[in-house]
Design an enzyme around this catalytic site. Structure first.
Site, short mmCIF file in Angstrom:
data_model
loop_
_atom_site.label_atom_id
_atom_site.label_comp_id
_atom_site.label_asym_id
_atom_site.label_seq_id
_atom_site.Cartn_x
_atom_site.Cartn_y
_atom_site.Cartn_z
N TYR A 110 -9.36 5.84 7.25
CA TYR A 110 -9.41 6.55 8.77
C TYR A 110 -10.34 7.58 8.63
O TYR A 110 -9.86 8.53 8.02
CB TYR A 110 -7.92 6.90 9.24
CG TYR A 110 -6.89 5.63 9.56
CD1 TYR A 110 -6.28 5.13 8.65
CD2 TYR A 110 -6.76 5.32 10.60
CE1 TYR A 110 -5.12 4.31 8.68
CE2 TYR A 110 -5.65 4.24 11.00
CZ TYR A 110 -5.15 3.66 10.03
OH TYR A 110 -3.88 2.75 10.13
N TYR A 113 4.00 6.71 9.97
CA TYR A 113 3.13 5.57 9.66
C TYR A 113 4.00 4.52 9.03
O TYR A 113 4.00 3.45 9.16
CB TYR A 113 2.08 6.06 8.60
CG TYR A 113 0.85 5.05 8.37
CD1 TYR A 113 -0.18 5.19 9.69
CD2 TYR A 113 1.11 3.76 7.71
CE1 TYR A 113 -1.30 4.16 9.46
CE2 TYR A 113 0.09 2.94 7.70
CZ TYR A 113 -1.10 3.03 8.59
OH TYR A 113 -2.29 2.23 8.56
N HIS A 161 0.85 -1.26 0.06
CA HIS A 161 0.03 0.03 -0.14
C HIS A 161 0.95 1.34 0.08
O HIS A 161 1.58 1.39 0.85
CB HIS A 161 -0.92 -0.20 1.17
CG HIS A 161 -2.23 -0.78 0.86
ND1 HIS A 161 -3.24 -0.53 1.51
CD2 HIS A 161 -2.50 -1.86 0.19
CE1 HIS A 161 -4.13 -1.37 1.26
NE2 HIS A 161 -3.51 -2.28 0.32
C1 PHB Z 1 -5.90 -3.92 10.61
O1 PHB Z 1 -6.26 -4.32 9.36
O2 PHB Z 1 -6.20 -4.87 11.72
C2 PHB Z 1 -5.66 -2.52 11.18
C3 PHB Z 1 -5.10 -1.99 10.03
C4 PHB Z 1 -4.80 -0.56 10.71
C5 PHB Z 1 -4.83 -0.14 12.06
C6 PHB Z 1 -5.15 -0.88 12.88
C7 PHB Z 1 -5.87 -2.42 12.32
O3 PHB Z 1 -4.18 1.26 12.43
#
Ligand code: PHB
Ligand code: RFL
Length: 393
Positions: free
Chosen positions: A203, A387, A72
């Site tokens: 998000y 990130y 990604h």
């Molecule tokens: C997940 O895919 O479980 C996942 C992805 C991003 C996050 C937390 C969990 O910040």
């Protein structure tokens, strides 16, 4: 029983440590209280930082990840019905992340360990770590399964507690300090048999609460909803979950959420926690045994990987040179990175969740912080760097 490094816990930290030590010619024994099926099925993390991906490849555990994992190059932030994409490679000099579930990382590492590594004992519960301040630390443990109830001792040169937040190792580090924050909300997480509604993670900040769209494969979606901390997952019907997700992901364009059968649902509490130091004598803590982050920054598993890479290097250095220098630096080296991840996870959590009792002023500030990320390359770069991952060591 005797070994060089006794490892408690076969989560990602313990399994990867065993692999790295094996590659360095150092023997170990892994004790895991649960059975193999349980460890391989426990739904948790989904995002691997660039550095974690590199470590797994170098350790010889990246073959299936490279075949099946999804690279990604960005995430989407959604707020005030707007969509803003953060482009990782453009902001970080080419870095990205990989969507490859923790369950799959564990399966790959377990298969390798059983094929060519040292003993990995399932259904074997560590009861206590003793003698950490001596040069012969021991783990007292109890076998389950066929040898149910039999107690035994594993004598080691070093013991590593990779036994997660609820394990026993941390209690053998006396005089430590803990730093903790709990949050008044948790995440209701679901797995659904439906193609992800977006090709990158979303998000979403919404007045009704946070929502996250993630995925496990091109045909399986993983989604989360912010809920009050004491929520019972079964109190939400499938239809209520989809309706609420739809509201929180709403946009001004024609984006739609695909629905499908929900195959799993559970509620995860949110916590920030650090135990200092991460070492006592010949006992070392790694991963969730030493620190917890709320999942909003996707950092927990990646921190565990950083810890065990640092520790494996230090143990290899000690074996090669007889010097304790890197082992002595272990705790401070890890904690520096841990606190950066704590800061980032806290920032992401407070940026995106609606806190009960938040004032209209605080709501506006949250939107202003998001607007800043969406309009300033410097602010956006800060998010992208964090990130995709802080350097290990
Ligand atoms: C997940 O895919 O479980 C996942 C992805 C991003 C996050 C937390 C969990 O910040
Ligand atoms: P684990 O995975 O908890 O493994 C510890 C192991 O130790 C065993 N154990 C014992 N064994 C023997 N004797 C005892 N006395 C024992 N006590 C415990 C346990 O059975 C277990 O097998 O810790 P580890 O290895 O440090 O790994 C940490 C990660 O699992 C954790 O940080 C992540 O899952 C956090 N996390 C995420 N991290 C990310 O990097 N990216 C993500 O996207 C992400 N999403 C998440 C997450 C965690 C979540 N939950 C459920 C907490 C999403 C969620 C919902």
């Amino acid at each position: 029983m005797r070994t060089t490094v006794g490892i408690i816990g076969a989560g990602p930290a313990g399994l990867l440590l065993a692999r790295l030590l094996h590659n360095a010619g150092i023997d170990s024994v892994v004790l895991e209280s649960r059975d193999r099926a349980y460890v391989e099925r426990r739904q948790r993390a989904g995002i691997l930082e660039q550095g974690t991906v590199d470590v797994l490849r170098e350790a010889g555990a990246g073959e299936r990840m490279d075949r099946e994992g999804l690279r990604h190059d960005g995430i989407e932030l959604r707020f005030a019905r707007r969509r803003h994409r953060v482009d990782f490679p453009a902001l970080t000099g080419g870095r990205s992340v990989m969507v490859y579930a923790q369950t799959e990382v564990c399966k790959d590492l377990i298969a390798l360990q059983l094929k060519e590594g040292g003993p990995l004992l399932f259904e074997t519960e560590a009861l206590a770590v003793e003698g950490a301040e001596t040069d012969r630390p021991r783990v007292r443990f109890r076998r389950g399964g066929a040898e149910e109830g039999a107690e035994d001792v594993l004598e080691c040169d070093y013991v590593v507690g990779c036994d997660g937040f609820w394990g026993v190792a941390r209690s053998a580090v006396p005089d430590g300090r803990t730093f903790e924050r709990t949050y008044p909300f948790g995440w209701l997480g679901i797995l659904a048999d439906v193609a992800p509604s977006h090709d990158e993670l979303v998000y979403a900040r919404h007045d009704r609460g946070f929502a996250l769209l993630s995925m496990r494969s091109p045909s399986v979606s993983r989604l989360y909803l912010q809920v009050p901390a004491d929520t019972d997952a079964d109190s939400w019907s499938d239809e209520q979950i989809w309706d609420e997700l739809e509201r929180r992901f709403e946009t001004d364009d024609d984006w739609t959420l695909r629905r499908g059968p929900i195959t799993q649902k559970s509620v995860t509490p949110m916590r920030s926690y650090v135990h200092e130091p991460m070492r006592h004598g010949r006992l070392f803590l790694a991963g969730d045994a030493a620190h917890i982050v709320p999942p909003t920054g996707a950092k927990g598993l990646n921190l565990a990987v950083g810890d065990v890479v640092t520790l494996a290097r230090a143990l290899a250095h000690r074996t090669a040179t007889g010097s304790d220098d890197l082992l002595d630096a272990y705790s401070a080296t890890c904690l520096r990175r841990v606190w950066q991840a704590e800061r980032f996870s806290y920032d992401m959590t407070t940026l995106l969740h609606s806190a009960p009792g938040a004032t209209p002023f605080e709501d506006r500030l949250q939107l202003a912080r998001l607007d800043r990320i969406a309009s300033s390359r410097a602010a956006e770069t800060d998010l992208a760097e964090a990130y995709t991952g802080f350097p290990i060591g």
